[in-house]
Design a protein around this motif. Structure first.
Motif, PDB file in Angstrom:
ATOM      1  N   LEU A 166       2.481 -13.034   4.861  1.00 23.25           N
ATOM      2  CA  LEU A 166       2.892 -14.438   4.690  1.00 23.25           C
ATOM      3  C   LEU A 166       1.656 -15.345   4.755  1.00 23.25           C
ATOM      4  CD1 LEU A 166       6.144 -14.493   6.893  1.00 23.25           C
ATOM      5  CD2 LEU A 166       6.008 -14.710   4.401  1.00 23.25           C
ATOM      6  N   GLN A 167       0.735 -15.001   5.639  1.00 28.35           N
ATOM      7  CA  GLN A 167      -0.463 -15.838   5.766  1.00 28.35           C
ATOM      8  C   GLN A 167      -1.419 -15.670   4.588  1.00 28.35           C
ATOM      9  OE1 GLN A 167      -2.183 -15.563   9.658  1.00 28.35           O
ATOM     10  NE2 GLN A 167      -0.335 -16.360  10.623  1.00 28.35           N
ATOM     11  N   LEU A 168      -1.243 -14.610   3.834  1.00 24.79           N
ATOM     12  CA  LEU A 168      -2.041 -14.451   2.610  1.00 24.79           C
ATOM     13  C   LEU A 168      -1.525 -15.345   1.482  1.00 24.79           C
ATOM     14  CD1 LEU A 168      -2.735 -10.608   2.241  1.00 24.79           C
ATOM     15  CD2 LEU A 168      -4.425 -12.411   2.452  1.00 24.79           C
ATOM     16  N   GLY A 169      -0.390 -15.978   1.700  1.00 23.90           N
ATOM     17  CA  GLY A 169       0.113 -16.927   0.704  1.00 23.90           C
ATOM     18  C   GLY A 169       1.470 -16.592   0.124  1.00 23.90           C
ATOM     19  N   PHE A 170       2.028 -15.446   0.494  1.00 20.13           N
ATOM     20  CA  PHE A 170       3.385 -15.148   0.008  1.00 20.13           C
ATOM     21  C   PHE A 170       4.381 -16.061   0.718  1.00 20.13           C
ATOM     22  CE2 PHE A 170       1.141 -11.098  -0.693  1.00 20.13           C
ATOM     23  CZ  PHE A 170       1.488 -10.857  -2.014  1.00 20.13           C
ATOM     24  N   ASP A 171       5.447 -16.431   0.000  1.00 17.30           N
ATOM     25  CA  ASP A 171       6.481 -17.270   0.618  1.00 17.30           C
ATOM     26  C   ASP A 171       7.503 -16.431   1.364  1.00 17.30           C
ATOM     27  OD1 ASP A 171       5.734 -19.950  -0.485  1.00 17.30           O
ATOM     28  OD2 ASP A 171       5.944 -18.819  -2.360  1.00 17.30           O
ATOM     29  N   LYS A 172       7.605 -15.178   0.997  1.00 17.45           N
ATOM     30  CA  LYS A 172       8.637 -14.326   1.590  1.00 17.45           C
ATOM     31  C   LYS A 172       8.156 -12.887   1.544  1.00 17.45           C
ATOM     32  CE  LYS A 172      13.470 -13.050   0.337  1.00 17.45           C
ATOM     33  NZ  LYS A 172      14.326 -13.593   1.393  1.00 17.45           N
ATOM     34  N   VAL A 173       8.570 -12.080   2.523  1.00 19.67           N
ATOM     35  CA  VAL A 173       8.324 -10.638   2.422  1.00 19.67           C
ATOM     36  C   VAL A 173       9.675  -9.927   2.470  1.00 19.67           C
ATOM     37  CG1 VAL A 173       5.982 -10.408   3.347  1.00 19.67           C
ATOM     38  CG2 VAL A 173       7.904 -10.540   4.913  1.00 19.67           C
ATOM     39  N   LEU A 185      -5.834  -8.540   4.261  1.00 25.20           N
ATOM     40  CA  LEU A 185      -4.652  -8.504   5.126  1.00 25.20           C
ATOM     41  C   LEU A 185      -5.068  -8.214   6.572  1.00 25.20           C
ATOM     42  CD1 LEU A 185      -1.601  -8.466   5.540  1.00 25.20           C
ATOM     43  CD2 LEU A 185      -1.561  -6.114   4.701  1.00 25.20           C
ATOM     44  N   LEU A 186      -6.002  -7.290   6.732  1.00 25.95           N
ATOM     45  CA  LEU A 186      -6.453  -6.935   8.085  1.00 25.95           C
ATOM     46  C   LEU A 186      -7.056  -8.152   8.783  1.00 25.95           C
ATOM     47  CD1 LEU A 186      -6.682  -4.535  10.008  1.00 25.95           C
ATOM     48  CD2 LEU A 186      -8.968  -4.099   9.077  1.00 25.95           C
ATOM     49  N   GLU A 187      -7.799  -8.915   8.016  1.00 24.24           N
ATOM     50  CA  GLU A 187      -8.425 -10.105   8.599  1.00 24.24           C
ATOM     51  C   GLU A 187      -7.343 -11.074   9.094  1.00 24.24           C
ATOM     52  OE1 GLU A 187     -10.875 -12.262   5.810  1.00 24.24           O
ATOM     53  OE2 GLU A 187     -10.939 -13.904   7.276  1.00 24.24           O
ATOM     54  N   LYS A 188      -6.313 -11.277   8.294  1.00 23.72           N
ATOM     55  CA  LYS A 188      -5.214 -12.172   8.701  1.00 23.72           C
ATOM     56  C   LYS A 188      -4.482 -11.598   9.911  1.00 23.72           C
ATOM     57  CE  LYS A 188      -5.480 -15.245   5.337  1.00 23.72           C
ATOM     58  NZ  LYS A 188      -6.122 -16.520   5.622  1.00 23.72           N
ATOM     59  N   MET A 189      -4.215 -10.295   9.856  1.00 22.09           N
ATOM     60  CA  MET A 189      -3.455  -9.665  10.956  1.00 22.09           C
ATOM     61  C   MET A 189      -4.196  -9.796  12.283  1.00 22.09           C
ATOM     62  SD  MET A 189      -2.101  -6.224   9.077  1.00 22.09           S
ATOM     63  CE  MET A 189      -1.763  -5.354  10.591  1.00 22.09           C
ATOM     64  N   ASN A 190      -5.520  -9.685  12.220  1.00 20.68           N
ATOM     65  CA  ASN A 190      -6.298  -9.768  13.458  1.00 20.68           C
ATOM     66  C   ASN A 190      -6.183 -11.132  14.116  1.00 20.68           C
ATOM     67  OD1 ASN A 190      -7.143  -7.156  13.391  1.00 20.68           O
ATOM     68  ND2 ASN A 190      -9.032  -7.574  12.262  1.00 20.68           N
ATOM     69  N   ARG A 191      -5.782 -12.132  13.348  1.00 22.42           N
ATOM     70  CA  ARG A 191      -5.668 -13.483  13.912  1.00 22.42           C
ATOM     71  C   ARG A 191      -4.239 -13.836  14.319  1.00 22.42           C
ATOM     72  NH1 ARG A 191      -9.708 -16.953  10.109  1.00 22.42           N
ATOM     73  NH2 ARG A 191     -11.368 -15.435  10.158  1.00 22.42           N
ATOM     74  N   VAL A 192      -3.311 -12.943  14.026  1.00 25.53           N
ATOM     75  CA  VAL A 192      -1.901 -13.240  14.369  1.00 25.53           C
ATOM     76  C   VAL A 192      -1.720 -13.084  15.877  1.00 25.53           C
ATOM     77  CG1 VAL A 192       0.494 -12.463  14.102  1.00 25.53           C
ATOM     78  CG2 VAL A 192      -1.032 -12.510  12.110  1.00 25.53           C
ATOM     79  N   GLU A 193      -1.291 -14.141  16.533  1.00 25.00           N
ATOM     80  CA  GLU A 193      -1.044 -14.024  17.982  1.00 25.00           C
ATOM     81  C   GLU A 193       0.419 -13.702  18.247  1.00 25.00           C
ATOM     82  OE1 GLU A 193      -2.720 -17.390  19.954  1.00 25.00           O
ATOM     83  OE2 GLU A 193      -4.748 -16.690  19.465  1.00 25.00           O
TER      84      GLU A 193
END
Ligand code: SF4
Ligand code: SF4
Length: 433
Positions: A101-108, A226-234
């Motif tokens: 979702l943080q990569l820009g998708f509106d829905k998964v 994706l890994l970069e985004k995931m690493n920032r997900v709290e």
């Protein structure tokens, strides 16, 4: 749309004519002519084996750039369950989904959710007794294409249901249209793919009339971002909606396990798949109800567009499943909406001629030529075996003296000494060849 769209292509500049791909191709779809590989489009399965073995990275997979998301007002990510096995110590799928979702998708929309629905639909269909046995899974498009070109007697056994990828795209787009009020054509659904065969199955599907998937992003391409985004997900968003049964489809045997039946066979790796299909063709597989076949070793975790070692990915998925519910509860699925529109039909690409008399004559000529050829299957003529070389000659695509042994015999008969063309120095003679 071309019947022979292919997601596996050749970068001729990089090809060195080494013949590695020629010897590996399961349908003998590669020739090396004038020092460059050539893919015979009508025989290629897009399984990606040639990508795997090319030491010069001359074989490539076509997939979409993430820029394609700009073409739509609303975008949906369809992650293959294989994606989850790419990450170390993943205990909560929501981290991956929130990263998307943080990569820009509106829905998964998880493909593993649709896998559970397909499993349920298959179970019910098998209970009706209306499917010919043993039922062969239709989930791996490379296997479906292999059956279509090499095993005419088995086409009727293939499960006539869309794969989880297609089912997920349809469900997600219909859901998104209802939620947003947007027309379906403004909503883009993108599969996060482990393999090129799925890309081909989107552009040129076998079974469904057309695909609801708009494009495919390679797992290997999306992974670093994706890994970069995931690493920032709290705190991940609670979007996961599938269980262990759906996720297990990523590795060989997972689909069979999800059917909750005992009499099944699961084979993976293209050579093993061919061996099973050959046995099945001659009715040597016993009392089986279901056959699951994956072109890649280990199942989709072994796809050429993944990043993790397939064995590592499989072990990770095994651990992840302990943290998931057995399966999500899905409303009654509509089996009719998942049925293929078109039955699987044999494609006569391996046949010599549509005319029986002509085919018989060609066959006799092939046998005659095979008796002349050395039978070494060395590949030096540019065809994978002496028999395929003989076929190429009969079809007018090669010459007998493309075979180096025949060329030498002809030269010797004409009094030309070919061995004199190259003299090894004493130093070279000392070196092993
Ligand atoms: S493996 Fe095939 S594509 Fe790659 S360099 Fe060798 S002949 Fe060319
Ligand atoms: S096994 Fe999976 S990854 Fe490999 S070709 Fe088939 S669908 Fe693609």
């Amino acid at each position: 749309m071309s019947e022979f769209f292919h997601s596996v292509t050749l970068d001729a500049e990089k090809c060195r004519g080494c013949t590695n791909c020629l010897r590996r191709c399961p349908t003998q779809a590669i020739r090396v002519r004038d020092g460059k590989a050539r893919i015979l489009s009508e025989k290629c399965l897009d399984c990606g084996e040639c990508i795997r073995v090319c030491p010069y990275h001359a074989k490539k997979a076509v997939f979409d750039s993430m820029d394609r998301m700009q073409e739509f007002d609303y975008t949906i990510a369809l992650p293959a369950p294989t994606l989850y096995g790419q990450f170390n110590n993943l205990r909560n799928v929501d981290y991956v989904l929130t990263g998307l979702l943080q990569l820009g998708f509106d829905k998964v929309y998880e493909v593993s959710k649709s896998a559970e629905i397909i499993s349920e639909t298959t179970r019910r269909l098998m209970e009706t007794g209306n499917l010919a046995r043993p039922v062969i899974s239709s989930a791996c498009p490379a296997v479906v294409r292999l059956i279509r070109v090499r095993f005419p007697n088995l086409c009727h056994l293939v499960l006539p249901l869309v794969s989880p990828m297609h089912a997920a795209a349809k469900a997600a787009k219909v859901e998104a249209a209802a939620q947003t009020g947007l027309p379906l054509q403004r909503i883009g659904a993108f599969f996060i793919t482990p393999c090129p065969a799925k890309v081909t199955d989107i552009r040129s599907p076998v079974g469904p009339d057309q695909s609801w998937v708009d494009g495919a992003f390679a797992i290997s391409d999306i992974y670093p971002r994706l890994l970069e985004k995931m690493n920032r997900v709290e705190i991940p968003e609670p979007v996961a909606d599938s269980g262990a049964l759906g996720v297990s489809w990523a590795s060989s045997g997972g689909e069979s396990t999800a059917l909750l039946r005992e009499k099944y066979l699961a084979a993976d790796g293209i050579e093993n798949v061919i061996a099973v299909l050959e046995n099945l063709d001659t009715e040597q597989v016993g009392e089986l109800e279901f056959i699951e076949l994956n072109a890649c070793s280990g199942g989709c975790v072994g796809g050429v567009l993944t990043v993790a070692n397939p064995f590592v990915a499989k072990a990770r998925l095994h651990r992840l499943r302990n943290h998931l519910p057995p399966a999500s509860i899905h409303p009654e699925s509509n089996a009719a909406s998942m049925r293929w529109e078109n039955p699987l039909e044999y494609t006569r690409v391996m046949q010599l001629s549509d005319n029986l008399t002509e085919a018989m004559t060609m066959m006799q000529e092939i046998d005659r030529l095979c008796a002349l050829l050395p039978g070494l299957d060395c590949g030096s003529c540019g065809a994978p075996t002496c028999r395929t070389h003989a076929e190429d000659i009969v079809k007018g695509n090669a010459l007998l003296n493309d075979c180096l042994f025949i060329l030498r015999e002809q030269a010797e008969a004409a009094g030309i000494n070919l061995s004199g063309l190259y003299h090894r120095t004493p130093e070279e003679t000392e070196k092993p060849l």
